[in-house]
Each structure stands twice: as C-alpha cells, then as structure tokens.
Design a protein around this motif. Structure first.
Motif, PDB file in Angstrom:
ATOM      1  N   CYS A 127       0.837  -1.204   0.000  1.00 24.68           N
ATOM      2  CA  CYS A 127       0.000   0.000   0.000  1.00 24.68           C
ATOM      3  C   CYS A 127       0.876   1.260   0.000  1.00 24.68           C
ATOM      4  O   CYS A 127       0.615   2.232  -0.719  1.00 24.68           O
ATOM      5  CB  CYS A 127      -0.901  -0.045   1.235  1.00 24.68           C
TER       6      CYS A 127
ATOM      7  N   MET B 214      -9.175   7.188  -2.804  1.00 25.58           N
ATOM      8  CA  MET B 214      -9.563   6.921  -1.414  1.00 25.58           C
ATOM      9  C   MET B 214     -10.773   5.995  -1.295  1.00 25.58           C
ATOM     10  O   MET B 214     -11.233   5.685  -0.214  1.00 25.58           O
ATOM     11  CB  MET B 214      -9.915   8.238  -0.725  1.00 25.58           C
ATOM     12  N   GLY B 215     -11.364   5.629  -2.432  1.00 28.21           N
ATOM     13  CA  GLY B 215     -12.497   4.709  -2.369  1.00 28.21           C
ATOM     14  C   GLY B 215     -13.836   5.341  -2.714  1.00 28.21           C
ATOM     15  O   GLY B 215     -14.862   4.676  -2.658  1.00 28.21           O
TER      16      GLY B 215
ATOM     17  N   LEU C 155     -10.865   6.531 -11.945  1.00 27.55           N
ATOM     18  CA  LEU C 155      -9.761   5.599 -11.706  1.00 27.55           C
ATOM     19  C   LEU C 155      -9.049   5.238 -13.010  1.00 27.55           C
ATOM     20  O   LEU C 155      -7.825   5.179 -13.058  1.00 27.55           O
ATOM     21  CB  LEU C 155     -10.263   4.328 -11.004  1.00 27.55           C
TER      22      LEU C 155
ATOM     23  N   LEU D  76      -5.399  -1.545 -13.784  1.00 31.54           N
ATOM     24  CA  LEU D  76      -6.248  -1.042 -12.692  1.00 31.54           C
ATOM     25  C   LEU D  76      -6.932  -2.203 -11.974  1.00 31.54           C
ATOM     26  O   LEU D  76      -6.900  -2.302 -10.736  1.00 31.54           O
ATOM     27  CB  LEU D  76      -7.293  -0.058 -13.250  1.00 31.54           C
TER      28      LEU D  76
ATOM     29  N   SER E 187      -5.709  -3.590  -8.276  1.00 31.71           N
ATOM     30  CA  SER E 187      -6.692  -3.469  -7.197  1.00 31.71           C
ATOM     31  C   SER E 187      -6.832  -4.790  -6.465  1.00 31.71           C
ATOM     32  O   SER E 187      -7.294  -4.837  -5.314  1.00 31.71           O
ATOM     33  CB  SER E 187      -8.053  -3.034  -7.744  1.00 31.71           C
TER      34      SER E 187
ATOM     35  N   ILE F 212      -5.567  -8.790   0.451  1.00 35.34           N
ATOM     36  CA  ILE F 212      -5.014  -8.822   1.818  1.00 35.34           C
ATOM     37  C   ILE F 212      -5.172  -7.428   2.426  1.00 35.34           C
ATOM     38  O   ILE F 212      -5.471  -6.476   1.713  1.00 35.34           O
ATOM     39  CB  ILE F 212      -3.519  -9.244   1.852  1.00 35.34           C
ATOM     40  N   GLY F 213      -4.951  -7.343   3.707  1.00 34.81           N
ATOM     41  CA  GLY F 213      -4.952  -6.042   4.369  1.00 34.81           C
ATOM     42  C   GLY F 213      -6.326  -5.618   4.857  1.00 34.81           C
ATOM     43  O   GLY F 213      -7.323  -6.322   4.689  1.00 34.81           O
TER      44      GLY F 213
ATOM     45  N   ALA G  69      -9.094  -2.138   5.837  1.00 43.01           N
ATOM     46  CA  ALA G  69      -9.478  -0.738   5.641  1.00 43.01           C
ATOM     47  C   ALA G  69     -10.194  -0.265   6.899  1.00 43.01           C
ATOM     48  O   ALA G  69     -10.780  -1.064   7.632  1.00 43.01           O
ATOM     49  CB  ALA G  69     -10.402  -0.612   4.436  1.00 43.01           C
TER      50      ALA G  69
ATOM     51  N   ALA H 295     -13.387   4.374   5.621  1.00 36.28           N
ATOM     52  CA  ALA H 295     -13.323   4.145   4.174  1.00 36.28           C
ATOM     53  C   ALA H 295     -14.509   3.320   3.676  1.00 36.28           C
ATOM     54  O   ALA H 295     -14.847   3.355   2.495  1.00 36.28           O
ATOM     55  CB  ALA H 295     -12.010   3.439   3.823  1.00 36.28           C
TER      56      ALA H 295
ATOM     57  N   ARG I 256     -11.090  -1.445  12.123  1.00 35.00           N
ATOM     58  CA  ARG I 256     -10.597  -1.877  10.799  1.00 35.00           C
ATOM     59  C   ARG I 256     -11.302  -3.169  10.359  1.00 35.00           C
ATOM     60  O   ARG I 256     -11.621  -4.025  11.173  1.00 35.00           O
ATOM     61  CB  ARG I 256      -9.090  -2.131  10.832  1.00 35.00           C
TER      62      ARG I 256
ATOM     63  N   LEU J  23     -14.756  -2.031  -0.511  1.00 32.66           N
ATOM     64  CA  LEU J  23     -14.786  -0.620  -0.897  1.00 32.66           C
ATOM     65  C   LEU J  23     -15.758  -0.419  -2.056  1.00 32.66           C
ATOM     66  O   LEU J  23     -15.880  -1.290  -2.925  1.00 32.66           O
ATOM     67  CB  LEU J  23     -13.395  -0.146  -1.327  1.00 32.66           C
TER      68      LEU J  23
ATOM     69  N   PHE K  81      -0.375  -9.773 -11.653  1.00 34.37           N
ATOM     70  CA  PHE K  81      -0.133  -8.796 -10.593  1.00 34.37           C
ATOM     71  C   PHE K  81       1.360  -8.443 -10.568  1.00 34.37           C
ATOM     72  O   PHE K  81       1.737  -7.259 -10.513  1.00 34.37           O
ATOM     73  CB  PHE K  81      -0.587  -9.360  -9.236  1.00 34.37           C
TER      74      PHE K  81
ATOM     75  N   MET L 119       2.897  -4.751 -11.292  1.00 36.87           N
ATOM     76  CA  MET L 119       3.704  -4.107 -10.245  1.00 36.87           C
ATOM     77  C   MET L 119       5.076  -3.732 -10.799  1.00 36.87           C
ATOM     78  O   MET L 119       5.635  -2.695 -10.449  1.00 36.87           O
ATOM     79  CB  MET L 119       3.884  -5.052  -9.051  1.00 36.87           C
TER      80      MET L 119
END
Ligand code: HEM
Length: 336
Positions: free
Chosen positions: A81, A179-180, A187, A201, A205, A210-211, A213, A217, A251, A277, A307, A311
């Motif tokens: 992120c 930011m969502g 986007l 995109l 995304s 993982i992760g 929010a 958000a 979260r 999101l 991915f 990246m």
C-alpha cells in the motif's frame, strides 16, 4: 504424410523446450513479445545498477523484509500500500517517506500507511555498508517486491537507479491518491495518466485481497442502500462492525472470505457483491472493467502472474534518474 508428422513432432519438441525458457523468469510471454509503447523500459534504470557499488543490496533488503514478515505478516499489505501511495503522487520517488510538516505522510490519504520504520531500518543498514549509494525509492521498490513474494506473488525482476525526490506535499497526496469514493472513470483516467491501462487497474486493485481498511473508508458503501451491489448479510455484518468504536480506528478485512491469503478471492467476492470498498465493487458493474474482474476470478494463477507484471511496470513510472533528484542519507528527510 511423413513430412507432416515430422513437422508436428518438431513443433511439439520446440514448444516443450522453449516454453520453460520463456517461463524461467516467471513470465510466460511469447518469445517475440514486444511490450506496449507505455511499457518501454525507463531510461536510466538497469538490472546491474548496484552491481559494483553495492553488490549485496538486494540481499540486504530481502533478509530484512523476510525477518519483518516473520514477526508480523501484515507488513506485506503495509508495504504494498505504501508503494502504491508513493507511485500515486509524482511517481516512484520515495516522496511518501519524507517526514516534514505538510509532507505527503501527513495527508488524510496517508493516515493508515505503515512500513516507514522498516524502510528506514533497511536504509540505515545500507548506509553502513554502501554510504550514499542506494536510493530510498529503490529500497521501497525492492522491499515491496520481496514482501509480495512472501505472500506468494510470482517473482518479478527489478531494474534500479531511481533517485529520491525532494518534494512532498500533503495537498498533492489528498488530490491524487484514490480513497475509495472515485468513479471508475476517475480511476481509469488516473491509471492512464500514469501510463497504465484498465487491466492494470483491475489487476493491481487485487492487492485488496489482503490487508484492512478503516470503517471510515467503508462508510460510503454502507450509507447507500443498494442491495443489487451489496450482499445483504455482508452489509449487516459491516454495519454491526462499523457501528462500534470510532470509524478511523475500527478496521475491517478487505477480503472478508480469505483475508490473509494473496489469492483471487477478492474478485470472487466482487461477484458475490462482497467487495469492501465502493470503488472495488463498482469494477464488477462497469463494462470497461467487468470482463477483467471475471477473468481474474476464473484464473487464480493468471492473477498472481499478472499482478507481478503490473507491479513491475508500476515501479518504473515517472522515476527520477541520473542527475535528477538525489540519494537521501535518511529516507525521512531530504539532504541539506
Ligand atoms: C484503484 C484504486 C484504489 C483505491 C480507491 C484504494 C483505496 C484503498 C483504501 C480506501 C484502503 C483502506 C485505507 C484505510 O482505511 O486504512 C486501501 C487499502 C489498501 N490498498 Fe488500496 N486502493 C486502490 C488501489 C490500490 C493498489 C493499486 C494497491 C497496490 C498495488 C493497493 C493496495 C492496498 C493495500 C495492500 C491495502 C491494505 C493496507 C493495510 O492493510 O495496511 N490499493 N486501499
């Protein structure tokens, strides 16, 4: 007939020999693959950039990331992120790492970013071994690749030689970092302005597999009562979860089904109307992005490979090279 058979066996043998060669670096592109114009290698970056000046640069980064990941696996999401936020404002120049009044780090968009201390610790180690040599932009790029490897993304080779920027403004981060609440059109335009396409995109995304929010958000998605885009039970769960505590600190997992696995579950969730999101969920319902979402939901291995590929190119966007920028002595401050 015999000639046709010999030709067929020659072709079969060629495929068997050439396919593994094409896949050796993790990329299964045909031999004559030509990257699209927007994916031409960035001038000034090279694979062996630190070959003489800091030969163990990649090893030092990799060992530090491995150790940090073993202590806290969520650092992978944090670094991925952080890297994206750096890219979003003026390209990969480590501007997000500058810790000064009014810098990007203090933007609303940066509130939950993590991984700063790890990058600074790697920088300190590198300064001890190869002073004034390795840029923070290269460290962040390499650390993100290595963190992605830790969660099972395919390897991607890197080129180095990025320099660190001297500018970092919080207003810029608040203006550019998604930011969502954006539309798919916003986007797509944002990614295209960086030389990345609609497929990038959708694929990038997928990091939201993982992760977490913050509830802040997620709120926009909950306020609109749209059952056609939000699964009822999932919506109830989110409302309950986000009613407790304060919206900044509470979260929620971005992938509610397989939150810790870097898999294509994120896309399957979108198909079940369980994207966390609003921006994520919209990608299933927009004709420009839907087919890519469906493809990634069907093809788990293709997602991981793609991915890595996206990246790799993201790391080459708007880089400073040669006499542009500087190599900071500390990642948190520009040189004086
Ligand atoms: C395309 C538009 C994108 C939007 C609108 C978006 C938005 C967000 C939001 C709102 C959060 C939660 C922040 C919080 O409340 O803590 C988040 C988290 C995250 N984003 Fe994105 N993002 C986008 C693209 C990306 C991309 C391209 C990547 C990486 C390549 C990425 C990686 C992540 C990761 C890994 C997290 C979890 C962070 C953590 O657990 O600390 N995002 N994103």
């Amino acid at each position: 007939m015999r000639t046709a058979l010999s030709l067929l066996s020659f072709l079969a043998v060629s495929v068997l020999i050439l396919a593994p060669m094409a896949m050796a670096d993790g990329y299964s592109q045909p031999q004559d693959y030509q990257p699209p114009a927007y994916r031409k290698p960035a001038d000034g970056l090279a694979a062996g950039y630190y070959g003489e000046s800091c030969p163990d640069m990649e090893g030092i980064v990799q060992r530090a990331v491995k150790k940090a990941f073993a202590a806290d696996y969520t650092i992978a999401a944090g670094l991925i992120c952080l890297f994206f936020h750096d890219f979003a404002v003026g390209g990969c120049d480590a501007s997000i790492l500058i810790d000064a009044p009014g810098s990007e780090k203090y933007a609303a968009a940066s509130k939950t970013l993590r991984g700063f201390e790890l990058i600074e610790a790697i920088k300190t180690e590198l300064e001890a071994k190869c002073p004034k040599t390795v840029s923070c932009a290269d460290i962040l790029t390499a650390a993100t690749r290595d963190a992605s490897r830790e969660v099972g993304v395919s390897y991607w080779p890197l080129v180095y030689g990025r320099k660190d920027g001297r500018q970092s403004r919080k207003e810029a981060a608040d203006k550019y970092v998604p930011m969502g609440r954006e539309s798919v059109t916003d986007l797509v335009a944002f990614f295209e302005s960086k030389g990345l396409n609609v497929r990038d995109l959708v694929v990038l995304s997928g990091a939201h597999t993982i992760g977490k929010a913050s509830c802040a958000a997620v709120k926009p998605r909950l306020c609109k009562n749209k059952p056609e885009t939000l699964d009822g039970k999932y919506g109830d769960f989110l409302r309950r979860k986000c009613r407790r505590g304060d919206a900044e600190h509470e979260r929620v997992e971005l992938d509610g089904v397989t939150p810790t696995a870097f898999d294509n579950g994120y896309y399957k969730n979108l198909e079940r109307r369980m994207g966390l999101l609003e921006t994520d969920q919209k990608m299933l319902h927009d004709s420009r992005t839907r087919s890519f979402v469906q493809e990634m939901a069907r093809e788990p291995e293709e997602f991981k490979r793609q991915f890595a590929e996206s990246m790799r190119w993201l790391g080459n966007v708007q880089v400073l090279t040669g006499s542009e920028g500087e190599v900071r002595s500390k990642c948190s401050a520009v040189n004086y």
